[in-house]
Design a protein around this motif. Sequence first.
Motif, mmCIF file in Angstrom:
data_model
loop_
_atom_site.group_PDB
_atom_site.id
_atom_site.type_symbol
_atom_site.label_atom_id
_atom_site.label_comp_id
_atom_site.label_asym_id
_atom_site.label_seq_id
_atom_site.Cartn_x
_atom_site.Cartn_y
_atom_site.Cartn_z
ATOM 1 N N GLN A 3 1.023 -1.201 0.084
ATOM 2 C CA GLN A 3 -0.004 -0.075 -0.088
ATOM 3 C C GLN A 3 0.990 1.176 -0.120
ATOM 4 O OE1 GLN A 3 -2.480 -0.508 3.515
ATOM 5 N NE2 GLN A 3 -4.314 -1.055 2.116
ATOM 6 N N LEU A 4 0.482 2.182 -0.631
ATOM 7 C CA LEU A 4 0.814 3.412 -0.644
ATOM 8 C C LEU A 4 -0.032 4.461 -0.067
ATOM 9 C CD1 LEU A 4 2.765 3.874 -4.220
ATOM 10 C CD2 LEU A 4 3.743 2.914 -2.101
ATOM 11 N N VAL A 5 0.500 5.283 0.789
ATOM 12 C CA VAL A 5 -0.515 6.316 1.510
ATOM 13 C C VAL A 5 0.045 7.524 1.440
ATOM 14 C CG1 VAL A 5 -1.372 6.974 3.754
ATOM 15 C CG2 VAL A 5 -1.311 4.544 3.248
ATOM 16 N N TYR A 93 -2.600 14.610 -7.312
ATOM 17 C CA TYR A 93 -1.088 13.982 -7.162
ATOM 18 C C TYR A 93 -1.176 12.482 -6.814
ATOM 19 C CZ TYR A 93 0.810 18.551 -8.772
ATOM 20 O OH TYR A 93 0.985 19.583 -9.304
ATOM 21 N N TYR A 94 -0.433 11.696 -7.379
ATOM 22 C CA TYR A 94 -0.382 10.281 -7.337
ATOM 23 C C TYR A 94 0.886 9.898 -6.948
ATOM 24 C CZ TYR A 94 -5.121 9.945 -9.145
ATOM 25 O OH TYR A 94 -6.627 10.127 -9.331
ATOM 26 N N CYS A 95 1.260 8.990 -5.980
ATOM 27 C CA CYS A 95 2.624 8.331 -5.838
ATOM 28 C C CYS A 95 2.604 7.244 -6.522
ATOM 29 C CB CYS A 95 3.178 8.606 -4.496
ATOM 30 S SG CYS A 95 2.961 7.270 -3.500
ATOM 31 N N ASN A 96 3.924 6.835 -6.700
ATOM 32 C CA ASN A 96 4.186 5.355 -7.600
ATOM 33 C C ASN A 96 5.265 4.761 -7.203
ATOM 34 O OD1 ASN A 96 5.955 4.439 -9.894
ATOM 35 N ND2 ASN A 96 3.855 4.115 -10.688
ATOM 36 N N ALA A 97 5.338 3.572 -6.881
ATOM 37 C CA ALA A 97 6.650 2.694 -6.467
ATOM 38 C C ALA A 97 6.601 1.307 -7.391
ATOM 39 C CB ALA A 97 6.588 2.637 -5.077
ATOM 40 N N ASN A 98 7.850 1.341 -7.762
ATOM 41 C CA ASN A 98 8.261 -0.101 -8.274
ATOM 42 C C ASN A 98 8.830 -0.914 -7.265
ATOM 43 O OD1 ASN A 98 8.940 -2.164 -9.776
ATOM 44 N ND2 ASN A 98 10.222 -0.935 -11.459
ATOM 45 N N THR A 99 8.139 -1.908 -6.768
ATOM 46 C CA THR A 99 8.299 -2.748 -5.442
ATOM 47 C C THR A 99 8.909 -4.012 -6.119
ATOM 48 O OG1 THR A 99 6.218 -3.640 -5.267
ATOM 49 C CG2 THR A 99 6.833 -1.738 -4.088
ATOM 50 N N VAL A 100 10.001 -4.511 -5.317
ATOM 51 C CA VAL A 100 10.667 -5.849 -5.558
ATOM 52 C C VAL A 100 9.868 -7.120 -4.494
ATOM 53 C CG1 VAL A 100 12.566 -7.492 -5.717
ATOM 54 C CG2 VAL A 100 12.462 -4.825 -6.375
ATOM 55 N N ARG A 101 9.018 -7.957 -5.068
ATOM 56 C CA ARG A 101 8.333 -8.919 -4.345
ATOM 57 C C ARG A 101 8.802 -10.445 -4.518
ATOM 58 N NH1 ARG A 101 2.351 -8.023 -3.798
ATOM 59 N NH2 ARG A 101 2.554 -8.793 -1.762
ATOM 60 N N GLN A 105 8.773 -7.946 -9.653
ATOM 61 C CA GLN A 105 8.491 -6.378 -9.456
ATOM 62 C C GLN A 105 7.061 -6.348 -9.602
ATOM 63 O OE1 GLN A 105 11.037 -3.926 -11.523
ATOM 64 N NE2 GLN A 105 12.830 -5.336 -11.489
ATOM 65 N N GLN A 106 6.505 -5.357 -8.995
ATOM 66 C CA GLN A 106 4.984 -5.000 -9.049
ATOM 67 C C GLN A 106 5.149 -3.213 -8.828
ATOM 68 O OE1 GLN A 106 2.666 -6.325 -5.906
ATOM 69 N NE2 GLN A 106 0.584 -5.409 -6.722
ATOM 70 N N VAL A 107 4.470 -2.620 -9.754
ATOM 71 C CA VAL A 107 4.105 -1.368 -9.713
ATOM 72 C C VAL A 107 2.989 -0.916 -8.916
ATOM 73 C CG1 VAL A 107 3.680 0.701 -11.060
ATOM 74 C CG2 VAL A 107 5.311 -0.988 -11.796
ATOM 75 N N VAL A 108 2.844 -0.129 -7.944
ATOM 76 C CA VAL A 108 1.798 0.217 -7.029
ATOM 77 C C VAL A 108 1.590 1.787 -7.302
ATOM 78 C CG1 VAL A 108 0.975 -0.055 -4.700
ATOM 79 C CG2 VAL A 108 2.823 -1.606 -5.655
ATOM 80 N N TRP A 109 0.271 1.962 -6.974
ATOM 81 C CA TRP A 109 -0.049 3.454 -7.089
ATOM 82 C C TRP A 109 -0.755 3.811 -5.740
ATOM 83 C CZ3 TRP A 109 0.839 6.951 -11.059
ATOM 84 C CH2 TRP A 109 1.392 6.275 -12.076
ATOM 85 N N GLY A 110 -0.524 5.180 -5.433
ATOM 86 C CA GLY A 110 -1.175 5.711 -4.227
ATOM 87 C C GLY A 110 -2.849 5.855 -4.681
ATOM 88 N N GLN A 111 -3.549 6.381 -3.572
ATOM 89 C CA GLN A 111 -5.141 6.752 -3.861
ATOM 90 C C GLN A 111 -5.299 8.138 -4.447
ATOM 91 O OE1 GLN A 111 -3.480 7.226 -1.096
ATOM 92 N NE2 GLN A 111 -4.198 8.554 0.007
ATOM 93 N N GLY A 112 -4.069 8.835 -4.495
ATOM 94 C CA GLY A 112 -4.010 10.215 -4.774
ATOM 95 C C GLY A 112 -4.401 11.409 -3.766
#
Length: 119
Positions: A3-5, A93-101, A105-112
Amino acid sequence: QVQLVESGGGLVQAGGSLRLSCAASGSFFSINDMGWYRQAPGKQREMVATITSGGSTNYADSVKGRFTISRDNAKNTVYLQMNSLKPEDTAVYYCNANTVRILGQQVVWGQGTQVTVSS
């Protein structure tokens, strides 16, 4: 899951400043690139700024010299310091992260988070 908050959005007058934060939590080994994107009404989502795990940054031409992206790898958090804000910076504005699981890899987005700049 990851999750991205996001936090830090709001209403500000032109010329003012805001600082956005985005914290990642959940199950992952590490995070590669992180970034901030924005979407204004009626427009496509666009890249604002990105930062690698090593700290290399990239900015949209429209924000160069006004915005600064940074990250705290120990806290899995990315920041966006926005100065000299203009009405045209108004967007979600949305944050984004390229996580290593475990499975890759999985790209995750925040809710804005809404940023509104009044003239």
